[in-house]
Write a protein that holds these residues in place. Structure first.
Motif, PDB file in Angstrom:
ATOM      1  N   TRP A  46       0.767  -1.297   0.115  1.00 41.96           N
ATOM      2  CA  TRP A  46      -0.014  -0.097  -0.033  1.00 41.96           C
ATOM      3  C   TRP A  46       0.893   1.219  -0.042  1.00 41.96           C
ATOM      4  N   GLU A  47       1.940   1.188   0.576  1.00 43.24           N
ATOM      5  CA  GLU A  47       3.027   2.408   0.794  1.00 43.24           C
ATOM      6  C   GLU A  47       3.568   2.562  -0.756  1.00 43.24           C
ATOM      7  N   HIS A  50       0.393   3.881  -2.832  1.00 41.96           N
ATOM      8  CA  HIS A  50      -0.380   5.174  -2.507  1.00 41.96           C
ATOM      9  C   HIS A  50       0.583   6.163  -1.736  1.00 41.96           C
ATOM     10  N   ASP A  51       0.672   7.256  -2.247  1.00 43.52           N
ATOM     11  CA  ASP A  51       1.631   8.237  -1.849  1.00 43.52           C
ATOM     12  C   ASP A  51       1.192   8.725  -0.256  1.00 43.52           C
ATOM     13  N   HIS A  52       0.074   8.778  -0.212  1.00 49.20           N
ATOM     14  CA  HIS A  52      -0.338   9.493   1.309  1.00 49.20           C
ATOM     15  C   HIS A  52      -0.966   8.546   2.141  1.00 49.20           C
ATOM     16  N   TYR A  53      -0.427   7.116   2.041  1.00 47.48           N
ATOM     17  CA  TYR A  53      -0.836   5.931   2.893  1.00 47.48           C
ATOM     18  C   TYR A  53      -0.563   6.233   4.326  1.00 47.48           C
ATOM     19  N   THR A  54      -1.194   6.109   5.366  1.00 48.30           N
ATOM     20  CA  THR A  54      -1.081   6.516   6.526  1.00 48.30           C
ATOM     21  C   THR A  54      -1.399   5.285   7.265  1.00 48.30           C
TER      22      THR A  54
END
Length: 199
Positions: A46-47, A50-54
């Motif tokens: 996911w990281e 997706h650039d903004h994965y938290t």
């Protein structure tokens, strides 16, 4: 990795831990450890995409932060590992803040830990179990799909499996169904009673 050997190695280590009493507790113990290992592999993907994965898992509590033994003498073990798991990891994951906006892919972390327990009382043996599990690379397709086989191997060892409502489709039946259906990699099905998804 030979799955049968993997399962036996973990069972052999856990049998030496006075906190783990029987196969039912062994399964619960292995499930939460495997969950964190697999979830960490998913988060790595996911990281990447997706650039903004938290992550819902706080810093320091991800598998890669505490479980991976980098052979530098810094890996948690013994009483320090038990203290971390019992007094930091479990309480935090059991009480993760979620709401209606939290994606199911993150809500599942809290659900996985709400009723989970760490039965192991020997932190050195817990480190051994964690190290064995860390050998599996769940980013590899083959090993990821062998997870069902791992779980089934544990379930089959339960003497009361049939009484607990856990039944296994005979391999002859699954082989026949695969020949008839002729599935192709990438196709999807929905089977709400698939259990481990062993076939």
């Amino acid at each position: 990795m030979a799955i049968g050997n993997f399962v036996k190695r973990i069972q052999d280590v856990m049998r030496n831990d006075s906190g783990v009493n029987g196969d039912a507790q062994r399964i619960e113990q292995i499930v939460w450890i495997l969950f964190l290992k697999i979830y960490d592999a998913k988060e790595e993907a996911w990281e990447l995409y997706h650039d903004h994965y938290t992550s819902i898992i706080p810093a320091g509590l991800k598998w890669r932060d505490w479980a991976v033994d980098r052979k530098d003498g810094e890996a948690l073990t013994g009483d320090a590992l038990l203290d971390f798991v019992n007094n930091t990891l479990f309480p935090t994951l059991k009480n993760l803040e979620i709401d209606e906006e939290t994606p199911m892919s993150q809500v599942i972390v809290r659900y996985a830990f709400e009723d989970a327990n760490n039965y192991q009382k020997d932190g050195v043996l817990l480190r051994q179990v964690v190290n064995v599990i860390d050998e599996i690379d769940f980013t590899e397709y083959k090993e990821r799909h062998e997870f069902g086989t791992i779980y089934e191997s544990f379930l089959k060892d339960l003497q009361s499996a049939g009484n607990a409502g856990e039944f296994y489709t005979p391999r002859a039946v699954t082989d026949f169904m695969v020949k008839v259906v002729k599935p192709v990699l990438g196709e999807k099905i929905s089977d709400f009673a698939c259990g481990t998804g062993g076939f």
